[in-house]
Design a protein around this motif. Sequence first.
Motif, PDB file in Angstrom:
ATOM      1  N   LEU A 158       0.839  -1.204   0.000  1.00 28.61           N
ATOM      2  CA  LEU A 158       0.000   0.000   0.000  1.00 28.61           C
ATOM      3  C   LEU A 158       0.875   1.256   0.000  1.00 28.61           C
ATOM      4  CD1 LEU A 158      -2.776  -1.106   2.535  1.00 28.61           C
ATOM      5  CD2 LEU A 158      -2.936  -0.969   0.045  1.00 28.61           C
ATOM      6  N   GLU A 159       1.963   1.210   0.773  1.00 30.38           N
ATOM      7  CA  GLU A 159       2.909   2.334   0.804  1.00 30.38           C
ATOM      8  C   GLU A 159       3.451   2.588  -0.596  1.00 30.38           C
ATOM      9  OE1 GLU A 159       4.846   1.595   5.118  1.00 30.38           O
ATOM     10  OE2 GLU A 159       6.299   2.128   3.563  1.00 30.38           O
ATOM     11  N   PHE A 160       3.748   1.507  -1.296  1.00 31.43           N
ATOM     12  CA  PHE A 160       4.287   1.625  -2.658  1.00 31.43           C
ATOM     13  C   PHE A 160       3.282   2.314  -3.574  1.00 31.43           C
ATOM     14  CE2 PHE A 160       7.228   0.379  -5.958  1.00 31.43           C
ATOM     15  CZ  PHE A 160       6.443   0.363  -7.093  1.00 31.43           C
ATOM     16  N   LEU A 161       2.030   1.886  -3.462  1.00 33.34           N
ATOM     17  CA  LEU A 161       0.995   2.484  -4.314  1.00 33.34           C
ATOM     18  C   LEU A 161       0.887   3.982  -4.052  1.00 33.34           C
ATOM     19  CD1 LEU A 161      -1.917  -0.126  -4.156  1.00 33.34           C
ATOM     20  CD2 LEU A 161      -0.271   0.221  -6.008  1.00 33.34           C
ATOM     21  N   SER A 162       0.983   4.377  -2.780  1.00 33.80           N
ATOM     22  CA  SER A 162       0.818   5.794  -2.467  1.00 33.80           C
ATOM     23  C   SER A 162       1.990   6.627  -2.984  1.00 33.80           C
ATOM     24  CB  SER A 162       0.627   6.007  -0.963  1.00 33.80           C
ATOM     25  OG  SER A 162       1.798   5.674  -0.280  1.00 33.80           O
ATOM     26  N   LYS A 163       3.114   5.975  -3.307  1.00 34.13           N
ATOM     27  CA  LYS A 163       4.246   6.711  -3.872  1.00 34.13           C
ATOM     28  C   LYS A 163       4.171   6.765  -5.388  1.00 34.13           C
ATOM     29  CE  LYS A 163       7.391   5.741  -0.111  1.00 34.13           C
ATOM     30  NZ  LYS A 163       8.289   4.740   0.409  1.00 34.13           N
ATOM     31  N   ASN A 164       3.185   6.112  -5.963  1.00 38.35           N
ATOM     32  CA  ASN A 164       3.109   6.047  -7.420  1.00 38.35           C
ATOM     33  C   ASN A 164       1.758   6.500  -7.955  1.00 38.35           C
ATOM     34  OD1 ASN A 164       5.716   4.670  -8.542  1.00 38.35           O
ATOM     35  ND2 ASN A 164       5.240   3.659  -6.609  1.00 38.35           N
ATOM     36  N   LYS A 165       1.144   7.450  -7.223  1.00 40.98           N
ATOM     37  CA  LYS A 165      -0.171   7.957  -7.617  1.00 40.98           C
ATOM     38  C   LYS A 165      -0.135   8.625  -8.983  1.00 40.98           C
ATOM     39  CE  LYS A 165      -0.913  10.630  -4.195  1.00 40.98           C
ATOM     40  NZ  LYS A 165      -1.216  11.233  -2.902  1.00 40.98           N
ATOM     41  N   HIS A 166       1.053   9.141  -9.339  1.00 41.65           N
ATOM     42  CA  HIS A 166       1.140   9.944 -10.548  1.00 41.65           C
ATOM     43  C   HIS A 166       1.211   9.115 -11.821  1.00 41.65           C
ATOM     44  CE1 HIS A 166       4.900   9.228  -8.526  1.00 41.65           C
ATOM     45  NE2 HIS A 166       5.560   9.322  -9.651  1.00 41.65           N
TER      46      HIS A 166
END
Lengths: 104, 550
Positions: free
Chosen positions: B427-435
């Motif tokens: 989930l942390e990874f996803l939040s760093k790749n919102k763009h």
Amino acid sequence: MLGLLKTFAEEIAGAEKVRFKTGYFPYTEPSVEAFAKHPQLGWVELGGAGLFRPEMLEPLGVKVPVIAWGLGVDRLAMFKLGLKHIKDLFAQDLKTLRETVIRW
Amino acid sequence: MASVEVSKKDLEKLMGMEIVIPKLEEDLFDEKMELDHYDDKTETLVIETEYDRPDLLSAEGIARQLRLYYGKQKGLIKYDFKPAKARVRVSKEMKKYRPYAHYFIAKNVRMTEELVKQLMQIQEKLHEVYAGNRKLASIGVYDFDKTKPDYEYKPVKPKEIKFTPLGETTEMNGIEVLEKTEKGREFAWLLEGKDKYPLLVDSTGRVLSMPPILNSEDTKVDENTHNLFVDVTGTDEKTVRMITVILATMLAERRASIEKVIVEEGSKKFETPITEYEEKTISVELVNKMLGLELSQEEVVKLFEKQGFDAKKKGKQVKVTIPCYRFDILHEADLVEEVACAYGLNSMKPKLPNVFTIGEKHKIEKTTDVLRELMIGLGFQEIATFILSNSKSFEEKVRVGEKILKLKNPMSEEYDCLRNTLIPKLLEFLSKNKHYELPQKVFEAGDVVVFTNKGEEKTRTEKRIAGVIISADAGFTQAKSFAESILRNIGVKPEFEAKNYDTFIIGRSAEIKHGKKVIGIIGEIHPQIITDFELENPIAVFELRIDELL
């Protein structure tokens, strides 16, 4: 032992220049650290190794010399993939990960 | 490893030769040292040394080793300490407080800026690495000419102690020193609960120091000092003895004249520093067997002399005398290493062992690899994250529920616990790749640590694989089809049993089972968690326990 370390460094990391340093670990003597020359970072340590000290082997009843080594898989990968920072392996960027080419 | 900072010019002077940095970098490797870096603006080298070589913690020791290596010197260096004149009376009561104390006097010391730097550095390193941060031993250096021998080392009631501590302008008693000075506050713990504090005084009653806390301002060393008085006190005899010898030989290398000191403890009388030149024997056959070389007896003798040892033929063996500043030679294996250093590891021809064995991947690795390939086949991107994570993610954000193992002394809040599931990191990874555009499918295969309260370690390390899907239409059904697909491919037919978790939307999650075994979980992430991770789309996730799939 040196032969094994050199093989790992050359075959897996693809290192062109390998150098050994005498090292110190509490449970081995003599001890060695293997270094490989990284194009940008200079001499980078790949890991340590050594012959187990006799007092380690005696309680186990082992009478022959024992070689032990521990190499950083991340370091070997870093060399092979031509990375400058070890944390690039743990990249948190989707685009970078999708575009990294794994050479083998 | 310890980092030692030395000036290039100072090292060259001590070595008696010029240094070429690239060559030195390669040569240091043979003598258990590494050049961390060289600053060519300040002409300073930072050299890393190993824990078994306290004698290399200063420019003097490094220069000594390099002089031997480059052949400027060979054989045993025997330090000639002058006969003792001064005396220290150690009170019998000190046994209760800080029993061991060794001393020496160094005369005709040239207090150059470099020597001051090296003295401060070696004290710091010795305290930190070998003396348990001053508990086992601590060092005091004084201007000998500001004192009047003979001396007394005795315990005194704190309120009866009076002196001006180093760096201060007023006299203080023992208690005030611990409360009002920086070093006093830092090391007060060493004297906790003691009714008396150790004190070193001279024949006029002048205080030199209150070991192990602080020296006096009156006897401090400055650029005009010519003669030094050094004390090493502590609770471990071996450490005290070792540090005294290392410091004495270090100053001897600077051409100071070292004078021994008589230590009197009741009826016991001895002189310090206590130097030992131990003799050991080693067989040439053993050296060759361990190193894989074919050295002759003469060659072995020469190699020992290159390392600063004395060596003589004795039958088929070699008898060596160990330098007094070497405290790491315990057995034959250590002597063999000395020969390896002198011969040079990089002069040896690496050879592969003559062993024929068959190797194979462990079953769990094979299974993990197959699962990873299947995930990639289904369009998931593999990521690698750290096994250490931050507990806030686990406990507050994702509400994993199970007990998480935390570090007692984490270096940073970001990494203060061991992960017991892969989901928060995904989930942390996803939040760093919102763009980046959706859908995104990401997976990780790795170890997690689960608290079980059973067995010696009370934990179990498990290998798991977890996949996460974020998109406008991510849902339970989609995740279920992925999970089923990869499990079917390894011959496992899973059963899904509805189960609720705090992490997932009620009614949209399940436990994955195979027979009686729980092999995983699956569900849609709760909207509150999605918002907490600053994401805006539905997320579905599944996690499998690879150990249970073998």
